[in-house]
Design a protein around this motif. Sequence first.
Motif, PDB file in Angstrom:
ATOM      1  N   ALA A  81      58.585  30.609  32.097  1.00 11.11           N
ATOM      2  CA  ALA A  81      59.867  30.304  31.442  1.00 11.11           C
ATOM      3  C   ALA A  81      59.640  30.108  29.943  1.00 11.11           C
ATOM      4  CB  ALA A  81      60.486  29.051  32.070  1.00 11.11           C
ATOM      5  N   GLU A  82      58.569  29.405  29.591  1.00 10.23           N
ATOM      6  CA  GLU A  82      58.293  29.125  28.174  1.00 10.23           C
ATOM      7  C   GLU A  82      57.954  30.399  27.399  1.00 10.23           C
ATOM      8  OE1 GLU A  82      55.437  26.000  28.532  1.00 10.23           O
ATOM      9  OE2 GLU A  82      56.921  24.468  27.990  1.00 10.23           O
ATOM     10  N   LEU A  83      57.137  31.252  27.991  1.00  7.59           N
ATOM     11  CA  LEU A  83      56.746  32.493  27.297  1.00  7.59           C
ATOM     12  C   LEU A  83      57.951  33.384  27.032  1.00  7.59           C
ATOM     13  CD1 LEU A  83      53.431  33.890  28.861  1.00  7.59           C
ATOM     14  CD2 LEU A  83      53.863  33.247  26.493  1.00  7.59           C
ATOM     15  N   LEU A  84      58.804  33.540  28.051  1.00  6.46           N
ATOM     16  CA  LEU A  84      59.992  34.394  27.896  1.00  6.46           C
ATOM     17  C   LEU A  84      60.931  33.794  26.845  1.00  6.46           C
ATOM     18  CD1 LEU A  84      61.581  36.897  28.964  1.00  6.46           C
ATOM     19  CD2 LEU A  84      62.794  35.295  30.465  1.00  6.46           C
ATOM     20  N   ALA A  85      61.129  32.477  26.924  1.00  8.77           N
ATOM     21  CA  ALA A  85      62.041  31.805  25.989  1.00  8.77           C
ATOM     22  C   ALA A  85      61.536  31.968  24.552  1.00  8.77           C
ATOM     23  CB  ALA A  85      62.163  30.335  26.359  1.00  8.77           C
ATOM     24  N   ALA A  86      60.231  31.771  24.345  1.00  6.52           N
ATOM     25  CA  ALA A  86      59.669  31.851  22.992  1.00  6.52           C
ATOM     26  C   ALA A  86      59.872  33.255  22.411  1.00  6.52           C
ATOM     27  CB  ALA A  86      58.188  31.500  23.025  1.00  6.52           C
ATOM     28  N   ARG A  87      59.679  34.277  23.224  1.00  4.64           N
ATOM     29  CA  ARG A  87      59.839  35.654  22.738  1.00  4.64           C
ATOM     30  C   ARG A  87      61.271  35.967  22.338  1.00  4.64           C
ATOM     31  NH1 ARG A  87      56.693  40.566  24.801  1.00  4.64           N
ATOM     32  NH2 ARG A  87      54.610  39.763  25.170  1.00  4.64           N
ATOM     33  N   HIS A  88      62.237  35.273  22.955  1.00  2.00           N
ATOM     34  CA  HIS A  88      63.651  35.599  22.706  1.00  2.00           C
ATOM     35  C   HIS A  88      64.375  34.482  21.964  1.00  2.00           C
ATOM     36  CE1 HIS A  88      63.726  39.430  24.862  1.00  2.00           C
ATOM     37  NE2 HIS A  88      62.728  38.890  25.536  1.00  2.00           N
ATOM     38  N   ASP A  89      63.594  33.545  21.407  1.00  4.49           N
ATOM     39  CA  ASP A  89      64.151  32.479  20.593  1.00  4.49           C
ATOM     40  C   ASP A  89      65.240  31.694  21.354  1.00  4.49           C
ATOM     41  OD1 ASP A  89      64.006  31.062  18.281  1.00  4.49           O
ATOM     42  OD2 ASP A  89      65.592  32.183  17.269  1.00  4.49           O
ATOM     43  N   ILE A  90      64.890  31.355  22.569  1.00  3.49           N
ATOM     44  CA  ILE A  90      65.803  30.613  23.448  1.00  3.49           C
ATOM     45  C   ILE A  90      65.151  29.265  23.750  1.00  3.49           C
ATOM     46  CG2 ILE A  90      66.776  30.554  25.797  1.00  3.49           C
ATOM     47  CD1 ILE A  90      66.738  33.643  25.717  1.00  3.49           C
ATOM     48  N   ALA A  91      65.917  28.203  23.846  1.00  3.51           N
ATOM     49  CA  ALA A  91      65.357  26.919  24.266  1.00  3.51           C
ATOM     50  C   ALA A  91      65.090  26.989  25.771  1.00  3.51           C
ATOM     51  CB  ALA A  91      66.331  25.794  23.956  1.00  3.51           C
ATOM     52  N   PRO A  92      63.869  26.688  26.215  1.00  7.24           N
ATOM     53  CA  PRO A  92      63.542  26.867  27.647  1.00  7.24           C
ATOM     54  C   PRO A  92      64.079  25.729  28.518  1.00  7.24           C
ATOM     55  CG  PRO A  92      61.626  26.051  26.502  1.00  7.24           C
ATOM     56  CD  PRO A  92      62.714  26.188  25.457  1.00  7.24           C
ATOM     57  N   HIS A  93      65.337  25.414  28.341  1.00 15.61           N
ATOM     58  CA  HIS A  93      65.920  24.275  29.058  1.00 15.61           C
ATOM     59  C   HIS A  93      66.445  24.731  30.401  1.00 15.61           C
ATOM     60  CE1 HIS A  93      66.518  22.024  24.993  1.00 15.61           C
ATOM     61  NE2 HIS A  93      65.259  22.107  25.380  1.00 15.61           N
ATOM     62  N   VAL A  94      65.574  24.617  31.376  1.00 16.69           N
ATOM     63  CA  VAL A  94      65.928  25.140  32.692  1.00 16.69           C
ATOM     64  C   VAL A  94      65.232  24.308  33.770  1.00 16.69           C
ATOM     65  CG1 VAL A  94      64.009  26.816  32.723  1.00 16.69           C
ATOM     66  CG2 VAL A  94      66.089  27.331  33.946  1.00 16.69           C
ATOM     67  N   HIS A  95      65.951  24.116  34.858  1.00 14.64           N
ATOM     68  CA  HIS A  95      65.336  23.461  36.020  1.00 14.64           C
ATOM     69  C   HIS A  95      64.840  24.568  36.948  1.00 14.64           C
ATOM     70  CE1 HIS A  95      66.058  21.197  40.073  1.00 14.64           C
ATOM     71  NE2 HIS A  95      64.781  21.369  39.813  1.00 14.64           N
ATOM     72  N   VAL A  96      63.524  24.603  37.162  1.00 12.88           N
ATOM     73  CA  VAL A  96      62.933  25.618  38.048  1.00 12.88           C
ATOM     74  C   VAL A  96      62.583  24.925  39.365  1.00 12.88           C
ATOM     75  CG1 VAL A  96      61.053  27.283  38.358  1.00 12.88           C
ATOM     76  CG2 VAL A  96      61.916  26.806  36.052  1.00 12.88           C
ATOM     77  N   HIS A  97      63.213  25.373  40.443  1.00  8.22           N
ATOM     78  CA  HIS A  97      62.891  24.799  41.757  1.00  8.22           C
ATOM     79  C   HIS A  97      62.135  25.835  42.578  1.00  8.22           C
ATOM     80  CE1 HIS A  97      63.059  22.209  45.192  1.00  8.22           C
ATOM     81  NE2 HIS A  97      63.498  23.215  45.917  1.00  8.22           N
ATOM     82  N   ILE A  98      60.985  25.411  43.116  1.00 11.34           N
ATOM     83  CA  ILE A  98      60.114  26.317  43.885  1.00 11.34           C
ATOM     84  C   ILE A  98      60.175  25.925  45.355  1.00 11.34           C
ATOM     85  CG2 ILE A  98      57.743  27.125  44.188  1.00 11.34           C
ATOM     86  CD1 ILE A  98      57.220  26.298  41.251  1.00 11.34           C
ATOM     87  N   ALA A  99      60.702  26.819  46.186  1.00  9.47           N
ATOM     88  CA  ALA A  99      60.650  26.608  47.642  1.00  9.47           C
ATOM     89  C   ALA A  99      59.428  27.373  48.123  1.00  9.47           C
ATOM     90  CB  ALA A  99      61.923  27.105  48.302  1.00  9.47           C
ATOM     91  N   LYS A 100      58.371  26.616  48.487  1.00  6.02           N
ATOM     92  CA  LYS A 100      57.060  27.215  48.730  1.00  6.02           C
ATOM     93  C   LYS A 100      56.824  27.525  50.200  1.00  6.02           C
ATOM     94  CE  LYS A 100      53.093  27.510  46.102  1.00  6.02           C
ATOM     95  NZ  LYS A 100      53.502  28.892  46.066  1.00  6.02           N
ATOM     96  N   ASP A 101      56.457  28.770  50.451  1.00  7.30           N
ATOM     97  CA  ASP A 101      56.039  29.128  51.810  1.00  7.30           C
ATOM     98  C   ASP A 101      54.676  29.830  51.788  1.00  7.30           C
ATOM     99  OD1 ASP A 101      56.573  29.067  54.572  1.00  7.30           O
ATOM    100  OD2 ASP A 101      57.106  31.188  54.552  1.00  7.30           O
ATOM    101  N   ILE A 102      54.246  30.289  50.608  1.00 11.83           N
ATOM    102  CA  ILE A 102      52.946  30.963  50.469  1.00 11.83           C
ATOM    103  C   ILE A 102      51.858  29.886  50.372  1.00 11.83           C
ATOM    104  CG2 ILE A 102      51.568  32.542  49.050  1.00 11.83           C
ATOM    105  CD1 ILE A 102      54.209  33.737  47.999  1.00 11.83           C
ATOM    106  N   PRO A 103      50.794  29.998  51.178  1.00 13.45           N
ATOM    107  CA  PRO A 103      49.720  28.989  51.114  1.00 13.45           C
ATOM    108  C   PRO A 103      49.198  28.801  49.685  1.00 13.45           C
ATOM    109  CG  PRO A 103      49.320  30.535  52.911  1.00 13.45           C
ATOM    110  CD  PRO A 103      50.518  31.049  52.164  1.00 13.45           C
ATOM    111  N   VAL A 104      48.960  27.566  49.291  1.00 14.87           N
ATOM    112  CA  VAL A 104      48.481  27.257  47.932  1.00 14.87           C
ATOM    113  C   VAL A 104      46.960  27.439  47.868  1.00 14.87           C
ATOM    114  CG1 VAL A 104      48.216  25.420  46.212  1.00 14.87           C
ATOM    115  CG2 VAL A 104      50.373  25.671  47.450  1.00 14.87           C
ATOM    116  N   ALA A 105      46.494  28.035  46.759  1.00 15.12           N
ATOM    117  CA  ALA A 105      45.059  28.266  46.526  1.00 15.12           C
ATOM    118  C   ALA A 105      44.402  28.984  47.702  1.00 15.12           C
ATOM    119  CB  ALA A 105      44.324  26.959  46.211  1.00 15.12           C
ATOM    120  N   GLY A 106      45.167  29.928  48.312  1.00 12.73           N
ATOM    121  CA  GLY A 106      44.683  30.612  49.511  1.00 12.73           C
ATOM    122  C   GLY A 106      44.270  32.048  49.291  1.00 12.73           C
ATOM    123  N   GLY A 107      44.305  32.531  48.052  1.00  8.77           N
ATOM    124  CA  GLY A 107      43.965  33.931  47.814  1.00  8.77           C
ATOM    125  C   GLY A 107      45.105  34.874  48.131  1.00  8.77           C
ATOM    126  N   MET A 108      46.339  34.331  48.197  1.00  2.00           N
ATOM    127  CA  MET A 108      47.511  35.164  48.487  1.00  2.00           C
ATOM    128  C   MET A 108      48.466  35.236  47.300  1.00  2.00           C
ATOM    129  SD  MET A 108      48.221  34.422  52.478  1.00  2.00           S
ATOM    130  CE  MET A 108      49.057  36.002  52.675  1.00  2.00           C
TER     131      MET A 108
END
Length: 305
Positions: A81-108
């Motif tokens: 979000a920050e990288l995209l916002a910086a490139r387009h001169d946008i304030a990165p004011h966003v709530h990002v919610h992650i609904a996780k189903d992919i195993p964490v640190a699992g090589g996937m």
Amino acid sequence: MRASGTSGATVTVRVPAKVNVQLAVGAARPDGFHDLANVFLAVGLYDEITVTPSDALRITAEGHDADQIPLDGTNLAARAAELLAARHDIAPHVHVHIAKDIPVAGGMAGGSADAAGALLACDTLWSTGATREELLEICAELGSDVPFSLVGGAALGRGRGELLTPLPVGGAFHWVFAVAEGGLSTPAVYGEFDRLTEGTAVPAPQADPALLAALEAGDAAALAGALANDLQPAALSLRPDLSATLAAGTDAGALAALVSGSGPTTAFLVKDHQAAQQVAAALTASGTCRDVRLADSPAPGATLA
Ligand SMILES: C[C@](O)(CO)[C@H](O)COP(=O)(O)OP(=O)(O)OC[C@H]1O[C@@H](n2ccc(N)nc2=O)[C@H](O)[C@@H]1O
Ligand SMILES: Nc1ncnc2c1ncn2[C@@H]1O[C@H](COP(=O)(O)OP(=O)(O)OP(=O)(O)O)[C@@H](O)[C@H]1O
């Protein structure tokens, strides 16, 4: 700088996990990365990323293993979000919610999926007009696996894995994944690869024509014979217990088994859904893993829900 809010809109993106059906690893480069011939296949396990305008950048997460991911600026979704916002001169004011189903640190590529998902979701929310090429460039900046998470399907990744050529897939492939206790650090696994290959001439990585032909034909038996992961000896050296999981799945009738990427998730290619149930039951009964997941491939890349 323009404000980032767009009248309370919400955007949700679904992003798949991956398995590497071939991971050919070359010698370490001066920049510390390894040149690869990385044949990615997206599989139908998904994280869902929802972005909503907010008064600051905020990350929340729910679901399997959600407590294991950082909720600060180091989360790959926040960095996207920050990288995209910086490139387009946008304030990165966003709530990002992650609904996780992919195993964490699992090589996937779970973190990579969240990064690609947040990027596409924010790009849609902010109507930046970024081209596909620009989004892929930002993905590559975020991580070697992130471009593939955006694209999905099947692709050959060259360079450090970020330079993608889409590959044709002629049919569905069925998988069982055994999720191991704990995780493996990707740099640690590449480091172990370096240690194990020290003093040997590591050949330049090449995609296997027989594997590409098996993918194109949708031929599971041929794909089973060609699956290869050069990081597997390194992952097994760090986690010898994974051998028992691989054996449990092959003994139960899997066509082939391998460590998924840098591990410790192990992947089992099976003939059909019935075989998947059989292998899943045997893996659960073996007590050699903490969870078992079924998924089909190929799966589409990051997609607006
Ligand atoms: C194992 C794979 O998942 C297979 O797809 C990837 O190669 C890893 O991709 P990733 O997690 O996106 O990795 P990155 O975030 O780009 O890099 C993390 C670390 O992994 C190692 N790394 C990664 C990719 C690569 N081609 N060579 C490497 O040596 C480097 O130590 C790097 O500092
Ligand atoms: N959004 C995120 N989701 C998951 N992990 C994240 C995220 N952001 C940062 N991380 C951190 O990145 C590390 C790697 O997690 P990830 O789930 O991406 O591993 P992985 O699936 O093995 O990655 P890969 O297959 O690309 O090597 C974890 O230790 C985690 O703390």
